[in-house]
Design a protein around this motif. Structure first.
Motif, PDB file in Angstrom:
ATOM      1  N   ALA A 110       0.832  -1.265  -0.106  1.00 48.33           N
ATOM      2  CA  ALA A 110       0.013   0.088   0.006  1.00 48.33           C
ATOM      3  C   ALA A 110       0.896   1.233   0.074  1.00 48.33           C
ATOM      4  N   ASP A 111       1.784   1.252   0.797  1.00 39.40           N
ATOM      5  CA  ASP A 111       2.598   2.224   0.745  1.00 39.40           C
ATOM      6  C   ASP A 111       3.653   2.358  -0.719  1.00 39.40           C
ATOM      7  N   ALA A 112       3.904   1.512  -1.249  1.00 38.79           N
ATOM      8  CA  ALA A 112       4.427   1.673  -2.437  1.00 38.79           C
ATOM      9  C   ALA A 112       3.475   2.143  -3.425  1.00 38.79           C
ATOM     10  N   ILE A 113       2.206   1.619  -3.394  1.00 37.39           N
ATOM     11  CA  ILE A 113       1.118   2.274  -4.549  1.00 37.39           C
ATOM     12  C   ILE A 113       0.963   3.613  -4.123  1.00 37.39           C
ATOM     13  N   GLY A 114       0.915   4.168  -2.982  1.00 43.02           N
ATOM     14  CA  GLY A 114       0.671   5.319  -2.632  1.00 43.02           C
ATOM     15  C   GLY A 114       1.771   6.328  -3.158  1.00 43.02           C
ATOM     16  N   ALA A 115       3.095   5.977  -3.101  1.00 42.79           N
ATOM     17  CA  ALA A 115       4.168   6.751  -3.614  1.00 42.79           C
ATOM     18  C   ALA A 115       4.250   6.747  -5.055  1.00 42.79           C
ATOM     19  N   LEU A 116       4.011   5.698  -5.932  1.00 45.58           N
ATOM     20  CA  LEU A 116       3.960   5.762  -7.319  1.00 45.58           C
ATOM     21  C   LEU A 116       2.734   6.545  -7.642  1.00 45.58           C
ATOM     22  N   THR A 117       1.573   6.441  -7.299  1.00 50.61           N
ATOM     23  CA  THR A 117       0.610   7.352  -7.783  1.00 50.61           C
ATOM     24  C   THR A 117       0.564   8.785  -7.330  1.00 50.61           C
ATOM     25  N   ARG A 118       1.229   8.897  -6.226  1.00 54.01           N
ATOM     26  CA  ARG A 118       1.613  10.456  -5.970  1.00 54.01           C
ATOM     27  C   ARG A 118       2.579  10.929  -6.915  1.00 54.01           C
ATOM     28  N   TRP A 171       5.267 -21.983  -1.558  1.00 51.53           N
ATOM     29  CA  TRP A 171       6.461 -20.960  -1.553  1.00 51.53           C
ATOM     30  C   TRP A 171       6.210 -19.741  -0.690  1.00 51.53           C
ATOM     31  N   MET A 172       5.134 -19.511  -0.200  1.00 51.46           N
ATOM     32  CA  MET A 172       4.740 -18.206   0.475  1.00 51.46           C
ATOM     33  C   MET A 172       4.278 -18.421   2.014  1.00 51.46           C
ATOM     34  N   PRO A 173       5.176 -18.997   2.827  1.00 51.98           N
ATOM     35  CA  PRO A 173       4.634 -19.261   4.126  1.00 51.98           C
ATOM     36  C   PRO A 173       4.007 -18.314   4.976  1.00 51.98           C
ATOM     37  N   GLY A 174       2.904 -18.507   5.656  1.00 51.34           N
ATOM     38  CA  GLY A 174       2.134 -17.244   6.373  1.00 51.34           C
ATOM     39  C   GLY A 174       1.086 -16.941   5.645  1.00 51.34           C
ATOM     40  N   TRP A 175       0.950 -17.052   4.123  1.00 51.10           N
ATOM     41  CA  TRP A 175       0.025 -16.547   3.309  1.00 51.10           C
ATOM     42  C   TRP A 175      -1.192 -17.544   3.288  1.00 51.10           C
ATOM     43  N   ARG A 176      -1.506 -18.276   4.248  1.00 45.58           N
ATOM     44  CA  ARG A 176      -2.754 -19.246   3.981  1.00 45.58           C
ATOM     45  C   ARG A 176      -3.946 -18.584   4.549  1.00 45.58           C
ATOM     46  N   ASP A 177      -5.062 -18.690   3.493  1.00 48.37           N
ATOM     47  CA  ASP A 177      -6.307 -18.051   3.893  1.00 48.37           C
ATOM     48  C   ASP A 177      -6.199 -16.390   4.340  1.00 48.37           C
ATOM     49  N   VAL A 178      -5.387 -15.843   3.513  1.00 52.66           N
ATOM     50  CA  VAL A 178      -5.429 -14.509   3.722  1.00 52.66           C
ATOM     51  C   VAL A 178      -6.315 -13.576   2.725  1.00 52.66           C
ATOM     52  N   PRO A 179      -7.455 -12.894   3.237  1.00 49.07           N
ATOM     53  CA  PRO A 179      -8.012 -11.965   2.434  1.00 49.07           C
ATOM     54  C   PRO A 179      -7.469 -10.914   1.477  1.00 49.07           C
ATOM     55  N   VAL A 180      -6.610 -11.177   0.590  1.00 52.21           N
ATOM     56  CA  VAL A 180      -5.625 -10.155   0.279  1.00 52.21           C
ATOM     57  C   VAL A 180      -6.630  -8.819  -0.478  1.00 52.21           C
ATOM     58  N   VAL A 181      -7.492  -9.414  -1.254  1.00 49.90           N
ATOM     59  CA  VAL A 181      -8.463  -8.150  -1.779  1.00 49.90           C
ATOM     60  C   VAL A 181      -8.913  -7.221  -0.676  1.00 49.90           C
ATOM     61  N   ASP A 182      -9.492  -7.770  -0.111  1.00 45.81           N
ATOM     62  CA  ASP A 182     -10.247  -7.011   0.943  1.00 45.81           C
ATOM     63  C   ASP A 182      -9.236  -5.923   1.904  1.00 45.81           C
ATOM     64  N   ALA A 183      -8.118  -6.857   2.215  1.00 51.25           N
ATOM     65  CA  ALA A 183      -7.131  -5.972   2.818  1.00 51.25           C
ATOM     66  C   ALA A 183      -6.381  -4.830   2.180  1.00 51.25           C
ATOM     67  N   LEU A 184      -5.992  -5.293   0.742  1.00 52.58           N
ATOM     68  CA  LEU A 184      -5.360  -4.170   0.154  1.00 52.58           C
ATOM     69  C   LEU A 184      -6.543  -3.070  -0.223  1.00 52.58           C
ATOM     70  N   SER A 185      -7.446  -3.383  -0.637  1.00 51.87           N
ATOM     71  CA  SER A 185      -8.556  -2.603  -0.794  1.00 51.87           C
ATOM     72  C   SER A 185      -8.942  -1.562   0.449  1.00 51.87           C
ATOM     73  N   ALA A 186      -8.737  -2.136   1.316  1.00 48.34           N
ATOM     74  CA  ALA A 186      -8.927  -1.064   2.736  1.00 48.34           C
ATOM     75  C   ALA A 186      -7.862  -0.391   2.912  1.00 48.34           C
ATOM     76  N   ALA A 187      -6.409  -0.783   2.655  1.00 52.07           N
ATOM     77  CA  ALA A 187      -5.412  -0.094   2.884  1.00 52.07           C
ATOM     78  C   ALA A 187      -5.146   1.199   1.872  1.00 52.07           C
ATOM     79  N   THR A 188      -5.836   0.929   0.631  1.00 46.05           N
ATOM     80  CA  THR A 188      -5.557   1.886  -0.472  1.00 46.05           C
ATOM     81  C   THR A 188      -6.711   2.716  -0.748  1.00 46.05           C
TER      82      THR A 188
END
Length: 421
Positions: free
Chosen positions: A125-133, A188-205
């Motif tokens: 989210a920080d990277a998206i903010g920096a790029l779009t700014r 190959w992505m330990p810790g990312w099991r059952d992560v609601p990535v769409v809702d989380a990134l949408s909320a963050a941005t």
């Protein structure tokens, strides 16, 4: 494109006209739009007037073709709308901002996903903010919060009024639930099991987001950016930490009943020997997974950097092959032979007109591997039965494809989002 008041048919027609104009980057006359879209002249005229008013298209000069009045050419204003692509790859996270031609106008590469998804999403989210700014881009809907409006930079205020962010496409390895926007159990992505990535990134941005497999995203990026002929069946091989595939027909990517189509790691390629974790011998992943190549190269004495950084190791392997190491060339050639066997099987199943190989690790392997794949496909490549080519999207193909997913969802006719054929 215009709001919920449009009828379904009106929205379809508007997207159809925009797609027709977009497929002619050098410009197209309104009469050709009528011919290609099969809409009435009056409908096309009304729609192009709206698109001009929205800043999505512009006049691009005139063309004289035979007697009569010169034709005014229309073309898409590529930076009128922007989409963000996020590629969650085990090697690194890539974020790009793409225009309507799927051309990256800003990008950032972040450290690989960790076992703390919340922290990773904050980084993205920080990277998206920096790029779009840096671009002065802003969401499609006008900002209503006075405080947010006050924080707009001078660059933002100077932008053409039509330039807007559409949303975020997220590409990731399977398994995932595209409809729910959840990463279920990505390899190959330990810790990312059952992560609601769409809702989380949408909320963050504050931006809408969608999720799909990286293979589907990469093929969508090829179709969108290159205006590939929709009548062609296209087979895409994605070479990353593992190998996946995607297939399209009639311009649509086939996702299967649960977005898991194209999982070819356990495709039997006719080799005996090592037994796979699935209990069978000869699975593709036994010969093409990145850690397999790196392990074999190290066992043969090829000097590779220590550690788990597969990107650095494969880059070193490629360099060793280029410098004349027979061992390095043999490791990469064996990967190409295995990949070629898989492509040959998939070609027999899907009968593609075009075969594309890409993905983040393929650039390091293609100089040696492509010839081996061609050998396996020799009978398919004669008499123009099929075309084999490397992806033109480069290392950012997954992220560009992710942005293309959102562009395709929002702006292409008849594509409401990830769905089976």
């Amino acid at each position: 494109m215009r709001g919920s008041s449009m009828t379904d048919i009106g929205e379809f027609n508007e997207k159809l006209v925009l797609q027709t104009i977009r497929s002619a980057p050098e410009g197209i006359g309104q009469s050709d739009v009528v011919r290609r879209s099969h809409l009435s002249r009056q409908a096309v005229s009304l729609i192009t007037r709206r698109l001009l008013g929205d800043g999505l298209i512009e006049q691009a000069g005139r063309r004289i073709s035979g007697p009569g009045k010169p034709h005014t050419l229309l073309r898409v204003v590529a930076d009128a709308r922007l989409a963000i692509g996020v590629h969650l790859d085990p090697a690194h996270i890539t974020v790009v901002v793409c225009d309507l031609a799927a051309r990256p106008v800003a990008r950032a590469t972040l450290e690989p996903p960790t076992e703390d998804p919340q922290a990773d999403i904050a980084r993205i989210a920080d990277a998206i903010g920096a790029l779009t700014r840096s671009l002065g881009a802003r969401p499609s809907e006008p900002v209503e919060d006075p405080a947010e409006r006050h924080e707009r930079s001078e660059a933002q205020e100077a932008l053409p009024a039509g330039r807007r962010l559409l949303g975020i496409g997220i590409a990731a390895p399977a398994g995932l639930d595209a409809e729910a926007g959840i990463l279920r159990d990505p390899p190959w992505m330990p810790g990312w099991r059952d992560v609601p990535v769409v809702d989380a990134l949408s909320a963050a941005t504050g931006l809408p987001a969608m999720l799909d497999k990286d293979t589907n995203a990469a093929l969508t990026g090829e179709i969108w950016s290159r205006h590939l002929d929709a009548s062609q069946t296209v087979l895409y091989l994605y070479v990353g930490h593992g190998v996946g595939s995607a297939i399209s027909a009639n311009g649509r990517v086939h996702r299967g009943g649960s977005t898991q189509a194209g999982e070819v790691g356990h495709l039997p390629i006719g080799r005996a020997g090592e037994i796979c974790s699935c209990g069978r011998a000869g699975c593709l992943s036994l010969y093409t997974d990145a850690h397999v190549l790196v392990g074999r190269a190290r066992s043969l004495g090829v000097p590779l950097p220590a550690g788990d950084d597969m990107t650095a190791a494969l880059t070193a392997l490629s360099q060793a092959a280029e410098d004349g190491s027979d061992a390095a060339r043999g490791v990469i050639a064996d990967h190409g032979i295995a990949l070629g066997a898989a492509v040959r099987l998939l070609a027999g199943i899907h009968d593609p007109r075009r075969i594309i190989i890409g993905g983040p690790t393929w650039p390091a392997l293609s100089s040696v591997g492509t010839a081996r794949v061609r050998e396996a496909l020799a009978d398919w490549l004669i008499e123009d039965r099929a075309v084999l080519e490397n992806s033109r999207l480069g290392d950012d193909g997954g992220a560009i494809g992710a942005a293309s997913l959102f562009l395709d969802q929002e702006l292409a006719p008849g594509t409401p989002g990830p769905s089976p054929f």
